[in-house]
Design an enzyme around this catalytic site. Structure first.
Site, PDB file in Angstrom:
ATOM      1  N   PRO A 153      -6.866   2.168  38.361  1.00  0.00           N
ATOM      2  CA  PRO A 153      -7.449   2.677  37.120  1.00  0.00           C
ATOM      3  C   PRO A 153      -6.523   2.554  35.908  1.00  0.00           C
ATOM      4  CG  PRO A 153      -8.010   4.142  38.928  1.00  0.00           C
ATOM      5  CD  PRO A 153      -7.061   3.116  39.482  1.00  0.00           C
TER       6      PRO A 153
ATOM      7  N   GLY B 198      -4.084  -2.584  35.203  1.00  0.00           N
ATOM      8  CA  GLY B 198      -4.917  -3.775  35.223  1.00  0.00           C
ATOM      9  C   GLY B 198      -4.061  -4.998  34.969  1.00  0.00           C
TER      10      GLY B 198
ATOM     11  N   GLN C  20     -30.651 -32.959  13.669  1.00  0.00           N
ATOM     12  CA  GLN C  20     -29.206 -33.152  13.752  1.00  0.00           C
ATOM     13  C   GLN C  20     -28.469 -31.849  14.078  1.00  0.00           C
ATOM     14  OE1 GLN C  20     -26.623 -34.114  10.200  1.00  0.00           O
ATOM     15  NE2 GLN C  20     -26.592 -36.138  11.176  1.00  0.00           N
TER      16      GLN C  20
ATOM     17  N   GLU D 115      -9.103 -11.930  36.905  1.00  0.00           N
ATOM     18  CA  GLU D 115      -8.008 -12.828  37.308  1.00  0.00           C
ATOM     19  C   GLU D 115      -6.957 -12.969  36.203  1.00  0.00           C
ATOM     20  OE1 GLU D 115      -7.755 -14.112  40.436  1.00  0.00           O
ATOM     21  OE2 GLU D 115      -9.555 -12.949  40.845  1.00  0.00           O
TER      22      GLU D 115
END
Length: 380
Positions: free
Chosen positions: A125, A128, A277, A363
């Site tokens: 918690p 990180g 375009q 990750e």
């Protein structure tokens, strides 16, 4: 990318499996947030879950390039389901690079069998991006370690047969006191799980907190030296980050393909919107970004396959950061191409946009990746 004939055959076989087994259930998995156990069994039979387990331990002996190919192909339909390809990598890599031969002989043949789910528990918690701040403790008692604490954001932990869990074994500052443990939640008392996180994207890939209450882990489940687990976690992350980049390339390619098809058939002002375009330039920019990210991802995979660990750390951050930022931009543009329909669940681009956001966070956040890249440049 110029793949070998073997890699092309592997890519095509994965693509056929995805079209037959994943595409029909991708939207349903997202809607219900259910864990697709049937895909674990199927991918296990095909050697995808255990892809990087070496042949000497009964595995397919794949490499990181093959894993990136598999995740890219599956992510064209479902990035969440793509995490099942090479799922056991984050547990197998610490064993291969830092574990004992006894551990490899005991665990890797099990991972090589179909249907085995593994997980990695690093974050907490209050820890990180700062992995060195973890507080989960492992205290030596005789021939066991006793673990107490809480882990957060553990993907597939509640389904796992094995969890590579990182805990503090000493009060040494920073990362010096962190060790790696092989936890078997279905066999060890004191392991429990909290509620499934209600995520915006990557639904079907469960994330839960883990609670450790006097969990007794035998000494032989200590992976590597005591206090040296941080290095093992970083090596595993470096190996996994390019596969996240491959997922980003896959989901962005899926969004681009869908956008091109929609632009051709959608008509406004009496002609296809592909004739304008403004739309053409959006599609061109999307294609350039996808191809650039693909190049970074497979260059990184090549570095890993060649054992160039020094280059891998830098290349992994480049690939993961650029590809995930690209995926967010491309999927956002895809929703714009679809207009109001892109904002509905009738089309998959809104799902890919939701999935893309997480890739900038997990990750290692993209802010952390930029720090890694900058430090490499400035310390060269």
């Amino acid at each position: 990318m110029k793949f070998t004939e073997e890699q092309i055959a592997f890519r095509d076989s994965v693509r056929r499996v995805v079209e037959k087994h994943v595409a029909p259930i991708a939207a349903e998995i997202d809607d219900t947030d259910r864990f697709p156990r049937e895909l674990v069994d199927l991918f296990g039979e095909l050697g995808l879950v255990q892809l990087l387990v070496p042949e000497q331990y009964g595995g397919p002996n794949g490499d990181l390039t093959m894993m990136c190919i598999a995740r890219e192909e599956i992510s064209r339909v479902s990035p969440a389901c793509a995490t099942l390809a090479g799922l056991n990598t984050m547990l197998a890599m610490p064993l291969l690079h830092f574990g004992t031969e006894e551990q490899r002989q005991r665990i890797l043949p099990v991972l090589a069998s179909k249907g085995i789910v593994t997980a990695t528990a690093i974050s907490e918690p209050q820890a990180g991006s700062d992995v060195s701040a973890i507080t989960t403790r492992a205290v030596r008692q005789g021939d066991h370690y006793v673990l107490n604490g809480r882990k957060q954001w553990c993907s597939y932990g509640c389904e796992a047969d094995y969890i590579m869990l990182y805990a503090r074994t000493s009060d040494e500052p920073g990362s010096a006191g962190i060790s790696a443990f092989l936890v078997e939640p279905k066999r060890m008392d004191g392991v429990s799980f909290g509620r499934h996180e209600r995520k915006m994207g990557f639904r079907g890939a469960p994330n839960t907190p883990i609670f450790l209450d006097n969990v007794r882990v035998p000494m032989e489940n200590l992976v590597g030296e005591e206090g040296k687990g941080f290095r093992a976690s970083m090596r595993a992350l470096d190996m996994n980050r390019p596969t996240i980049g491959a997922q980003c390339v896959g989901l962005a390619q899926g969004a681009l393909d869908a956008s091109v098809a929609y632009a051709r058939e959608r008509r406004q002002f009496s002609r296809s919107i592909a004739d304008f375009q403004g739309i053409q330039f959006m599609l061109a920019d999307m294609a350039m970004q996808v191809e650039a990210a693909r190049g970074l991802v497979y260059q990184c995979a090549e570095a890993a396959d060649c054992g160039d660990w020094k280059r891998l750390n830098y290349a992994a951050s480049l690939a993961k950061c650029f590809a995930s930022d690209m995926a967010m931009k491309v999927t956002t543009d895809a929703v714009q191409v679809f207009g109001g329909y892109g904002y509905t669940r009738d089309y998959p681009v809104e799902r890919w946009m939701r999935d893309a956001k997480l890739t900038q966070i997990f990750e290692g956040t993209n802010q952390i990746q930029r720090l890694v890249i900058a430090r490499d440049l400035l310390c060269a």
